[in-house]
Motif scaffolding. Structure first.
Motif, PDB file in Angstrom:
ATOM      1  N   PHE A 159       0.732  -0.888  -0.093  1.00  0.00           N
ATOM      2  CA  PHE A 159       0.492  -0.103  -0.143  1.00  0.00           C
ATOM      3  C   PHE A 159       0.630   1.299   0.416  1.00  0.00           C
ATOM      4  O   PHE A 159       1.563   1.342   0.818  1.00  0.00           O
ATOM      5  N   THR A 160       0.525   2.449  -0.739  1.00  0.00           N
ATOM      6  CA  THR A 160       1.040   3.736  -0.482  1.00  0.00           C
ATOM      7  C   THR A 160       0.440   4.240   1.252  1.00  0.00           C
ATOM      8  O   THR A 160       0.090   4.291   0.936  1.00  0.00           O
ATOM      9  N   ARG A 161       2.122   4.725   1.444  1.00  0.00           N
ATOM     10  CA  ARG A 161       2.290   5.815   2.972  1.00  0.00           C
ATOM     11  C   ARG A 161       1.218   7.315   2.247  1.00  0.00           C
ATOM     12  O   ARG A 161       1.874   7.828   1.247  1.00  0.00           O
ATOM     13  N   GLU A 162       0.462   7.475   2.874  1.00  0.00           N
ATOM     14  CA  GLU A 162       0.111   9.039   3.596  1.00  0.00           C
ATOM     15  C   GLU A 162      -0.256   9.258   4.486  1.00  0.00           C
ATOM     16  O   GLU A 162       0.012   8.592   5.527  1.00  0.00           O
ATOM     17  N   PRO A 163      -0.135  10.624   4.223  1.00  0.00           N
ATOM     18  CA  PRO A 163      -0.088  11.084   6.089  1.00  0.00           C
ATOM     19  C   PRO A 163      -1.908  11.109   6.270  1.00  0.00           C
ATOM     20  O   PRO A 163      -3.249  11.514   6.054  1.00  0.00           O
ATOM     21  N   VAL A 164      -1.457  10.760   7.708  1.00  0.00           N
ATOM     22  CA  VAL A 164      -3.134  10.308   8.624  1.00  0.00           C
ATOM     23  C   VAL A 164      -3.592  10.947   9.808  1.00  0.00           C
ATOM     24  O   VAL A 164      -2.487  11.064  10.385  1.00  0.00           O
ATOM     25  N   PRO A 185      -5.300   5.046   4.675  1.00  0.00           N
ATOM     26  CA  PRO A 185      -6.266   6.170   5.544  1.00  0.00           C
ATOM     27  C   PRO A 185      -6.983   4.413   5.339  1.00  0.00           C
ATOM     28  O   PRO A 185      -7.503   4.380   6.658  1.00  0.00           O
ATOM     29  N   ALA A 186      -7.496   3.881   4.186  1.00  0.00           N
ATOM     30  CA  ALA A 186      -8.735   2.926   4.600  1.00  0.00           C
ATOM     31  C   ALA A 186      -7.757   1.698   5.046  1.00  0.00           C
ATOM     32  O   ALA A 186      -8.843   0.990   5.506  1.00  0.00           O
ATOM     33  N   LEU A 187      -6.513   1.277   5.408  1.00  0.00           N
ATOM     34  CA  LEU A 187      -6.546   0.055   5.760  1.00  0.00           C
ATOM     35  C   LEU A 187      -6.618   0.966   7.912  1.00  0.00           C
ATOM     36  O   LEU A 187      -7.223  -0.359   8.271  1.00  0.00           O
ATOM     37  N   ILE A 188      -5.760   2.336   8.227  1.00  0.00           N
ATOM     38  CA  ILE A 188      -5.991   2.687   9.608  1.00  0.00           C
ATOM     39  C   ILE A 188      -7.312   2.487   9.811  1.00  0.00           C
ATOM     40  O   ILE A 188      -8.131   2.354  10.556  1.00  0.00           O
ATOM     41  N   LEU A 189      -8.448   3.110   8.869  1.00  0.00           N
ATOM     42  CA  LEU A 189      -9.645   3.637   9.120  1.00  0.00           C
ATOM     43  C   LEU A 189     -10.990   1.490   9.307  1.00  0.00           C
ATOM     44  O   LEU A 189     -11.026   1.704   9.940  1.00  0.00           O
ATOM     45  N   ARG A 190     -10.211   0.596   8.610  1.00  0.00           N
ATOM     46  CA  ARG A 190     -10.783  -0.163   8.865  1.00  0.00           C
ATOM     47  C   ARG A 190     -10.194  -1.056  10.234  1.00  0.00           C
ATOM     48  O   ARG A 190     -10.992  -1.568  10.829  1.00  0.00           O
ATOM     49  N   SER A 196      -7.202  10.918  14.715  1.00  0.00           N
ATOM     50  CA  SER A 196      -8.420  11.076  15.704  1.00  0.00           C
ATOM     51  C   SER A 196      -9.682  11.993  14.525  1.00  0.00           C
ATOM     52  O   SER A 196     -10.804  11.398  14.970  1.00  0.00           O
ATOM     53  N   LEU A 197      -9.252  12.049  12.945  1.00  0.00           N
ATOM     54  CA  LEU A 197     -10.024  11.886  12.419  1.00  0.00           C
ATOM     55  C   LEU A 197     -11.117  10.597  11.392  1.00  0.00           C
ATOM     56  O   LEU A 197     -11.871  10.304  11.830  1.00  0.00           O
ATOM     57  N   ILE A 198      -9.454  10.005  11.572  1.00  0.00           N
ATOM     58  CA  ILE A 198     -10.078   8.795  11.647  1.00  0.00           C
ATOM     59  C   ILE A 198     -11.032   7.481  12.779  1.00  0.00           C
ATOM     60  O   ILE A 198     -12.416   7.487  12.062  1.00  0.00           O
ATOM     61  N   VAL A 226      -6.260  -6.527  12.373  1.00  0.00           N
ATOM     62  CA  VAL A 226      -6.144  -5.177  13.050  1.00  0.00           C
ATOM     63  C   VAL A 226      -4.309  -5.564  13.635  1.00  0.00           C
ATOM     64  O   VAL A 226      -3.750  -4.320  13.554  1.00  0.00           O
ATOM     65  N   HIS A 227      -4.053  -6.756  14.030  1.00  0.00           N
ATOM     66  CA  HIS A 227      -2.933  -7.005  14.076  1.00  0.00           C
ATOM     67  C   HIS A 227      -1.865  -7.085  12.940  1.00  0.00           C
ATOM     68  O   HIS A 227      -0.877  -6.524  12.754  1.00  0.00           O
ATOM     69  N   SER A 228      -2.427  -7.685  11.835  1.00  0.00           N
ATOM     70  CA  SER A 228      -2.347  -7.164  10.563  1.00  0.00           C
ATOM     71  C   SER A 228      -1.470  -5.841  10.338  1.00  0.00           C
ATOM     72  O   SER A 228      -0.938  -5.504  10.022  1.00  0.00           O
ATOM     73  N   ILE A 229      -2.506  -4.795  10.353  1.00  0.00           N
ATOM     74  CA  ILE A 229      -2.484  -3.725   9.906  1.00  0.00           C
ATOM     75  C   ILE A 229      -1.520  -2.899  10.808  1.00  0.00           C
ATOM     76  O   ILE A 229      -0.262  -1.946  10.325  1.00  0.00           O
TER      77      ILE A 229
END
Length: 358
Positions: free
Chosen positions: A205-210, A247-252, A213-215, A328-331
């Motif tokens: 995945f591509t890393r972006e600023p996240v 962002p998608a993985l952290i939201l999940r 708190s918004l997530i 969660v652990h994998s992410i």
């Protein structure tokens, strides 16, 4: 990979030892000749008229030197062969262990005795690698077996429902269709969870600023109707907490945590608190929920795939597929973070995640 046969390392070391010994002997003999024999007079009386002359000494010294060099060669070859064998013995054991591992036997360990040196350090690292590989392979086998079982269950139920519709035309078709839809939805959810778990394990995945708190606010807003339905208070606290990642993985990840906290809670009147904060060396997300007390031996298994925490309260509608905390652990691992599960003394669970600061 096929290679042409060549000299063994033991034979190369043996030849090297012998050559070095011969060179040392040759240097010593050259020193004797240059600094001793050259000063012997080369006449019929020799030194002081009583000693052999240079010619006689050269002949005697030459024969002795040849014999000495031959002995040095024999000693160098035999001694080098023995020394090289003793030095390379650990490598032989390491190579044997590697061959066994290549054939699928990961339980073998080298276990070299003695004090620490380069060979024993290599053996210890190799043993540690084998231990990790054995653990990962066992985990993958359990995962495959569990995944097969979980995927087979909805398929078997669907087959049974189809057989029922075929054999009993008078049965309520609407009920069968609704049950098929429920089973199919569960199978789709399981398949998507498996794909997400595989994607996060690969770290592709591509890393972006996240901003965590918004997530957290987005996940809480999505699950607020579910929390209100179960009469659970859902609260988000904390300030801006920056990290980098998908962002998608952290939201999940956050959604799974909040959903688990709601599902595995008190029947009514429970609370779920999502808190974010920035530390100097980490960005922290903490999800805390009320609930029944958790056995200490159950907590470490909650991040394993298909572990649903059978002693935790959950409803049949939201029983899940047993991959929530595993995802969660994998992410978290894919984002170079750490996951900590801590049971609350009054019941429930505290999940703390530390990610690298953004």
């Amino acid at each position: 990979m096929t290679r042409r046969p060549g000299l063994s390392a033991r034979l190369k070391l043996t030849i090297s030892y012998a050559v070095l010994l011969l060179l040392a002997g040759a240097v010593l003999l050259a020193v004797v000749w240059l600094f001793l024999l050259r000063y012997v007079p080369d006449n019929a009386q020799g030194l002081l008229g009583i000693s052999p002359n240079r010619f006689l000494l050269s002949r005697i010294f030459g024969r002795a030197a040849a014999v000495a060099m031959a002995l040095l060669l024999v000693v160098g070859l035999l001694g080098g062969w023995i020394l090289a064998g003793r030095m390379l013995a650990p490598l032989t054991r390491i190579a044997d262990a590697a061959r066994l591992a290549a054939k699928g036997s990961l339980s073998h360990r080298i276990g070299l005795p003695g004090r620490k040196d380069e060979f024993r350090e290599l053996a210890d690292v190799f043993d540690a690698m084998l231990e990790q590989l054995e653990s990962h392979v066992a985990e993958q086998r359990r995962f495959a077996a569990n995944a097969s079982h979980e995927l087979r269950t909805p398929l078997a139920i669907s087959q049974s429902l189809l057989d029922l519709a075929e054999n009993d035309p008078t049965h309520d078709q609407g009920e069968i269709i609704e049950r098929l839809r429920t089973v199919n939805t569960r199978a789709i959810d399981l398949t998507e969870a498996l794909l997400l778990l595989s994607r996060s394990d690969r770290g592709s995945f591509t890393r972006e600023p996240v901003d965590l708190s918004l997530i957290a606010e987005e996940a809480a807003e999505t699950l607020l109707p579910f929390a209100e339905q179960r009469e659970i208070k859902l609260e988000v606290t904390g300030g801006m907490t920056r990290t980098t990642g998908s962002p998608a993985l952290i939201l999940r990840m956050v959604t799974n945590l909040v959903q688990n906290a709601i599902v595995h809670n008190l029947p009514t009147g429970g609370t779920v608190t999502v808190h974010t904060e920035s530390w100097p060396d980490a960005s922290v997300l903490r999800v805390e929920n009320t609930g029944p007390p958790l056995p200490p031996d159950l907590v470490p298994t909650l991040t394993e795939p298909f572990q649903r925490g059978t002693e935790r309260i959950r409803t049949g509608e939201h029983a899940g597929v047993g991959l929530g905390l595993a995802i969660v652990h994998s992410i978290v691992r894919a984002h170079d973070g750490t996951l900590l599960l801590t049971p609350r003394s009054t019941g429930g669970l505290v999940v703390s995640i530390r990610l690298p600061p953004g």
